[in-house]
Motif scaffolding. Sequence first.
Motif, PDB file in Angstrom:
ATOM      1  N   ILE A  17      42.370   0.661  21.150  1.00 55.61           N
ATOM      2  CA  ILE A  17      40.055   1.046  20.120  1.00 55.61           C
ATOM      3  C   ILE A  17      39.808   2.230  20.837  1.00 55.61           C
ATOM      4  N   SER A  40      35.730  -1.546  23.966  1.00 53.98           N
ATOM      5  CA  SER A  40      35.585  -2.639  22.454  1.00 53.98           C
ATOM      6  C   SER A  40      36.463  -3.998  23.566  1.00 53.98           C
ATOM      7  N   ARG A  42      38.505   5.199  20.252  1.00 54.82           N
ATOM      8  CA  ARG A  42      36.469   5.531  20.126  1.00 54.82           C
ATOM      9  C   ARG A  42      36.262   6.220  21.639  1.00 54.82           C
TER      10      ARG A  42
END
Length: 275
Positions: free
Chosen positions: A92, A100, A96
């Motif tokens: 992730i 995270s 992104r």
Amino acid sequence: MFFSLSKLVWLIAAPSTFLILLAAAGLLLGLRWRRFGMGLAALGVVGLLLAGFGPFGRMLLIPLEQRFPAYVEDGGRVDGIIVLGGTELARITAVRGQPSFHEAAERILAMGELARRYPQARVVFTGGGGNLRSGPLQEADVVRMALPQIGLPDGRVTFERLARNTAENAQLAKELVRPRPGEKWLLVTSAFHMPRAMGCFRAAGFPVTPYPVDFRTAGDRDFFRPFRSAASGLVFFDLAVHEWIGLAVYYLTGRIDTPLPGPQADHPSGGNPSR
């Protein structure tokens, strides 16, 4: 081989997955052998309900969390801090573009707090990746990206990027830092994971002091507390069973010296027992 096999077996052995597969297999077998198939399906469904809504996940997790008490500041010198990976969401993060973490992010918060409390201590993060397929980022890469968010300069933390499991965390961290006799190193990991982690560091000959974080229960008061949603209960049950199986496998394969490592009265720092 051990790492790959453990990951593959858990894909099916995770209780929530196993019980769903058992129920599905029962329904299919019921088309040919009705009584036998329906019995298996009922067993799977009842197991899901009990594990999902019952308190059994907490019952299994509490003894692990209670095994090592919370760290108490004694005013003494701390020479180093070891933080175990496993809370990072590398895939992730890569997509992104921002670090995270899942619910065990207290490990990283503790790293920042301890680094400021003990400015003279060496800080080491150990974690490469716990997935079968390596991605564009390692656990260490995610933590490095998060350093500004916890107020640490890049050079404050030494990263070990190859470890894939707890045994490798211990061995590779020892090889990296080469601890000297008499030094005090804090070991930061989730409270339920601390017994296995301490066992691995003792087996590696690296004396550490436990600093448990990421508690998932309120202790004994939660022992009989049921879950309000099956999803939450199954997550707890899977987590607890995974850790107990991990302890058993690590003991049987010689990666830890006792089935359930605990505090040692004659070694308050959690160091090696005399063998």
